[in-house]
Design a protein around this motif. Structure first.
Motif, PDB file in Angstrom:
ATOM      1  N   PRO A   1       8.691  -9.619 -31.471  1.00 40.60           N
ATOM      2  CA  PRO A   1      10.052  -9.509 -32.209  1.00 40.60           C
ATOM      3  C   PRO A   1      10.325 -10.637 -31.671  1.00 40.60           C
ATOM      4  CG  PRO A   1      10.121  -8.240 -30.399  1.00 40.60           C
ATOM      5  CD  PRO A   1       9.594  -7.949 -30.418  1.00 40.60           C
ATOM      6  N   ALA A   2      10.133 -11.977 -29.967  1.00 37.16           N
ATOM      7  CA  ALA A   2      10.222 -13.118 -30.530  1.00 37.16           C
ATOM      8  C   ALA A   2       9.832 -14.278 -31.431  1.00 37.16           C
ATOM      9  CB  ALA A   2       9.135 -13.444 -28.979  1.00 37.16           C
TER      10      ALA A   2
ATOM     11  N   LEU B   1      12.543 -12.808 -34.982  1.00 36.71           N
ATOM     12  CA  LEU B   1      14.228 -13.125 -35.399  1.00 36.71           C
ATOM     13  C   LEU B   1      14.745 -14.926 -34.697  1.00 36.71           C
ATOM     14  CD1 LEU B   1      15.599  -9.858 -33.794  1.00 36.71           C
ATOM     15  CD2 LEU B   1      15.719 -10.726 -35.996  1.00 36.71           C
TER      16      LEU B   1
ATOM     17  N   HIS C   1      15.399 -17.403 -32.552  1.00 31.65           N
ATOM     18  CA  HIS C   1      15.700 -17.636 -31.484  1.00 31.65           C
ATOM     19  C   HIS C   1      16.595 -17.687 -30.236  1.00 31.65           C
ATOM     20  CE1 HIS C   1      13.841 -18.801 -27.527  1.00 31.65           C
ATOM     21  NE2 HIS C   1      14.159 -20.063 -27.413  1.00 31.65           N
TER      22      HIS C   1
ATOM     23  N   ASP D   1      21.045 -18.525 -31.691  1.00 29.46           N
ATOM     24  CA  ASP D   1      21.618 -17.852 -32.353  1.00 29.46           C
ATOM     25  C   ASP D   1      22.440 -18.984 -33.488  1.00 29.46           C
ATOM     26  OD1 ASP D   1      24.327 -16.803 -33.408  1.00 29.46           O
ATOM     27  OD2 ASP D   1      25.302 -15.603 -31.090  1.00 29.46           O
TER      28      ASP D   1
ATOM     29  N   TRP E   1      23.825 -12.240 -35.088  1.00 25.27           N
ATOM     30  CA  TRP E   1      22.105 -12.206 -34.188  1.00 25.27           C
ATOM     31  C   TRP E   1      21.776 -11.029 -32.867  1.00 25.27           C
ATOM     32  CZ3 TRP E   1      21.599 -14.415 -29.037  1.00 25.27           C
ATOM     33  CH2 TRP E   1      20.769 -14.971 -28.932  1.00 25.27           C
ATOM     34  N   ARG E   2      22.530 -10.869 -32.613  1.00 27.09           N
ATOM     35  CA  ARG E   2      22.421  -9.895 -30.773  1.00 27.09           C
ATOM     36  C   ARG E   2      22.531  -8.707 -31.472  1.00 27.09           C
ATOM     37  NH1 ARG E   2      23.091 -10.714 -26.161  1.00 27.09           N
ATOM     38  NH2 ARG E   2      23.176  -9.321 -24.167  1.00 27.09           N
TER      39      ARG E   2
ATOM     40  N   TRP F   1      18.462  -9.011 -31.964  1.00 25.78           N
ATOM     41  CA  TRP F   1      18.408  -8.641 -31.279  1.00 25.78           C
ATOM     42  C   TRP F   1      17.737  -6.965 -30.911  1.00 25.78           C
ATOM     43  CZ3 TRP F   1      13.750 -10.990 -29.488  1.00 25.78           C
ATOM     44  CH2 TRP F   1      13.659 -12.554 -29.958  1.00 25.78           C
ATOM     45  N   ASN F   2      18.280  -6.204 -30.383  1.00 23.43           N
ATOM     46  CA  ASN F   2      18.811  -4.912 -30.293  1.00 23.43           C
ATOM     47  C   ASN F   2      18.562  -4.111 -30.545  1.00 23.43           C
ATOM     48  OD1 ASN F   2      20.584  -5.782 -27.424  1.00 23.43           O
ATOM     49  ND2 ASN F   2      22.542  -5.173 -28.752  1.00 23.43           N
TER      50      ASN F   2
ATOM     51  N   ARG G   1      14.624  -4.505 -30.328  1.00 21.54           N
ATOM     52  CA  ARG G   1      13.387  -3.535 -29.222  1.00 21.54           C
ATOM     53  C   ARG G   1      14.101  -2.294 -29.177  1.00 21.54           C
ATOM     54  NH1 ARG G   1      17.168  -7.976 -26.047  1.00 21.54           N
ATOM     55  NH2 ARG G   1      18.740  -5.631 -25.522  1.00 21.54           N
TER      56      ARG G   1
END
Length: 164
Positions: free
Chosen positions: A77-78, A81, A83, A85, A100-101, A104-105, A108
């Protein structure tokens, strides 16, 4: 990146190329050093191929993605997306974006991105996306409600289930 390409990079492909370059430079690695690391784990990408990835002239397939994450010492994932926001929704496809958050959720496996995701369906969704958790752990994990996402084609996607 040439805009006349038949199959240009999408927004996630752009993130991958930028993140590969950013991480390589942060670690003070040359293209040749990254290429040698890749060769050692059995994924041969010559320096010219890496240069083309960073320039957006070569696509990264799933095997490349995993190998690049391994040799750059980050999670997959790094690479997928942004790095940091950007202060605006992140594009996951040309006609789909989320905060953005939330992105990431989602990568994951912690929350769905679809606003219409049935709250009751989140437990099986999470079980599918976090197969390393047993049933007790799944039930103990707090749920983050799916957030509204921007997608122009949402109405079209709703009807694309089995038998459609």
């Amino acid at each position: 990146m040439a805009s006349d390409k038949r199959n240009p990079l999408g927004p996630v492909g752009e993130n991958v190329r930028r993140n590969v370059q950013r991480l390589r430079e942060q670690q003070n690695l040359s293209l040749a050093q990254v290429s040698r690391r890749l060769d050692k784990i059995g994924r041969k990408i010559p320096p010219l191929g890496l240069s083309r990835i960073e320039a957006g002239e070569r696509r990264v397939d799933a095997d490349d993605l995993v190998a690049l994450a391994a040799v750059l010492r980050v999670s997959v994932p790094a690479l997928l997306l942004p790095h940091e926001d950007p202060g605006m929704p992140v594009s996951l496809a040309s006609r789909m974006s989320v905060e953005w958050r939330t992105a990431w959720n989602w990568v994951r496996g912690e929350t769905a991105v679809a606003a219409s995701q049935d709250w009751v369906a989140l437990l099986p969704w999470r079980a599918t996306n976090q197969p390393y958790l047993n049933e007790k752990e799944l039930k103990q994990q707090p749920f983050e409600r799916p957030t509204q996402f921007s997608v122009e084609a949402w109405e079209e996607m709703k009807d694309d289930g089995p038998g459609s």
